[in-house]
Each structure stands twice: as structure tokens, then as C-alpha cells.
Scaffold this motif. Structure first.
Motif, PDB file in Angstrom:
ATOM      1  N   UNK A   4       0.843  -1.179   0.000  1.00 19.89           N
ATOM      2  CA  UNK A   4       0.000   0.000   0.000  1.00 19.89           C
ATOM      3  C   UNK A   4       0.885   1.238   0.000  1.00 19.89           C
ATOM      4  N   UNK A   5       0.581   2.164  -0.917  1.00 21.71           N
ATOM      5  CA  UNK A   5       1.406   3.358  -1.072  1.00 21.71           C
ATOM      6  C   UNK A   5       0.525   4.603  -0.997  1.00 21.71           C
ATOM      7  N   UNK A   6       0.840   5.488  -0.075  1.00 20.48           N
ATOM      8  CA  UNK A   6       0.214   6.801  -0.026  1.00 20.48           C
ATOM      9  C   UNK A   6       1.174   7.749  -0.723  1.00 20.48           C
ATOM     10  N   UNK A   7       0.679   8.490  -1.712  1.00 23.84           N
ATOM     11  CA  UNK A   7       1.543   9.318  -2.547  1.00 23.84           C
ATOM     12  C   UNK A   7       1.266  10.791  -2.288  1.00 23.84           C
ATOM     13  N   UNK A   8       2.333  11.547  -2.069  1.00 22.54           N
ATOM     14  CA  UNK A   8       2.277  13.007  -1.972  1.00 22.54           C
ATOM     15  C   UNK A   8       2.937  13.552  -3.237  1.00 22.54           C
ATOM     16  N   UNK A  54       7.379  -6.984 -12.425  1.00 24.38           N
ATOM     17  CA  UNK A  54       6.789  -7.782 -11.343  1.00 24.38           C
ATOM     18  C   UNK A  54       5.862  -6.968 -10.433  1.00 24.38           C
ATOM     19  N   UNK A  55       5.689  -5.684 -10.724  1.00 23.89           N
ATOM     20  CA  UNK A  55       4.838  -4.823  -9.901  1.00 23.89           C
ATOM     21  C   UNK A  55       3.630  -4.415 -10.730  1.00 23.89           C
ATOM     22  N   UNK A  56       2.442  -4.736 -10.245  1.00 24.91           N
ATOM     23  CA  UNK A  56       1.192  -4.438 -10.944  1.00 24.91           C
ATOM     24  C   UNK A  56       0.293  -3.584 -10.062  1.00 24.91           C
ATOM     25  N   UNK A  57      -0.361  -2.592 -10.657  1.00 26.37           N
ATOM     26  CA  UNK A  57      -1.307  -1.748  -9.933  1.00 26.37           C
ATOM     27  C   UNK A  57      -2.604  -2.520  -9.739  1.00 26.37           C
ATOM     28  N   UNK A  58      -3.073  -2.625  -8.485  1.00 26.38           N
ATOM     29  CA  UNK A  58      -4.293  -3.375  -8.177  1.00 26.38           C
ATOM     30  C   UNK A  58      -5.509  -2.487  -8.014  1.00 26.38           C
ATOM     31  N   UNK A  59      -5.308  -1.247  -7.613  1.00 23.13           N
ATOM     32  CA  UNK A  59      -6.430  -0.336  -7.417  1.00 23.13           C
ATOM     33  C   UNK A  59      -6.211   0.535  -6.197  1.00 23.13           C
ATOM     34  N   UNK A  60      -7.309   1.062  -5.681  1.00 22.99           N
ATOM     35  CA  UNK A  60      -7.252   1.946  -4.519  1.00 22.99           C
ATOM     36  C   UNK A  60      -7.905   1.261  -3.329  1.00 22.99           C
ATOM     37  N   UNK A  61      -7.399   1.560  -2.129  1.00 18.68           N
ATOM     38  CA  UNK A  61      -8.050   1.064  -0.929  1.00 18.68           C
ATOM     39  C   UNK A  61      -9.089   2.097  -0.470  1.00 18.68           C
ATOM     40  N   UNK A  62      -9.858   1.824   0.571  1.00 11.62           N
ATOM     41  CA  UNK A  62     -10.902   2.768   1.006  1.00 11.62           C
ATOM     42  C   UNK A  62     -10.384   4.141   1.430  1.00 11.62           C
ATOM     43  N   UNK A  65      -5.516   5.262  -0.916  1.00 10.91           N
ATOM     44  CA  UNK A  65      -4.128   4.890  -1.109  1.00 10.91           C
ATOM     45  C   UNK A  65      -4.052   3.899  -2.269  1.00 10.91           C
ATOM     46  N   UNK A  66      -2.924   3.856  -2.924  1.00 11.06           N
ATOM     47  CA  UNK A  66      -2.754   2.963  -4.068  1.00 11.06           C
ATOM     48  C   UNK A  66      -2.227   1.614  -3.603  1.00 11.06           C
ATOM     49  N   UNK A  67      -2.771   0.567  -4.175  1.00  9.85           N
ATOM     50  CA  UNK A  67      -2.377  -0.792  -3.811  1.00  9.85           C
ATOM     51  C   UNK A  67      -1.686  -1.428  -5.015  1.00  9.85           C
TER      52      UNK A  67
END
Length: 71
Positions: A4-8, A54-62, A65-67
Motif C-alpha cells: 500500500x502506497x500513499x503518494x504526496x 513484477x509490480x502491478x497496480x491493483x487499485x485503490x483502498x478505502x 491509497x494505491x495498492x
């Protein structure tokens, strides 16, 4: 493994901080656009030591944040 990544965006210095198990805070000097996930995935690949393919974007969490899925 899910990451999980929170991006600024529009930060003065790019850096990645870990603040939990598989949770990161990423500061990017780029603005948010359509290619943001590609830039984030490449930044994660450099810091986690895995190839970008090997890194794929899965979507957003509630919390908006990006997963990412690391295969």
C-alpha cells in the motif's frame, strides 16, 4: 505480496518512507496524471529490488491509497 502506497505529489525531494508492514509513504516531484502509476511502480522497483514487470497496480483502498501487487 500487496504493498500500500500513499503518494504526496509535487514534493521538493523524492523519497520513500516505510511506516508499517508493506505500507509506504512516497513523495514524488511529479504532478498526478495518467502515468502516475507507472512512475510509482518504477520507483518501488528501485527501492524494493524487484523488476518493474513484477509490480502491478491493483487499485485503490478505502482511504484512497494505491495498492500494488508484487509478484
Amino acid at each position: 505480496m500487496k504493498v500500500t502506497v500513499k503518494v504526496k505529489f509535487n514534493a521538493t525531494k523524492e523519497r520513500l518512507e516505510q511506516f508499517g508492514l508493506n505500507k509506504y509513504l512516497l513523495y514524488l516531484s511529479h504532478k498526478e496524471d495518467n502515468e502516475s502509476n507507472i512512475i510509482i511502480a518504477s520507483f518501488l522497483s528501485k527501492n524494493l529490488g524487484v523488476p518493474p514487470s513484477k509490480i502491478k497496480f491493483s487499485g485503490f483502498d478505502p482511504h484512497k491509497d494505491r495498492v500494488f501487487e508484487v509478484l
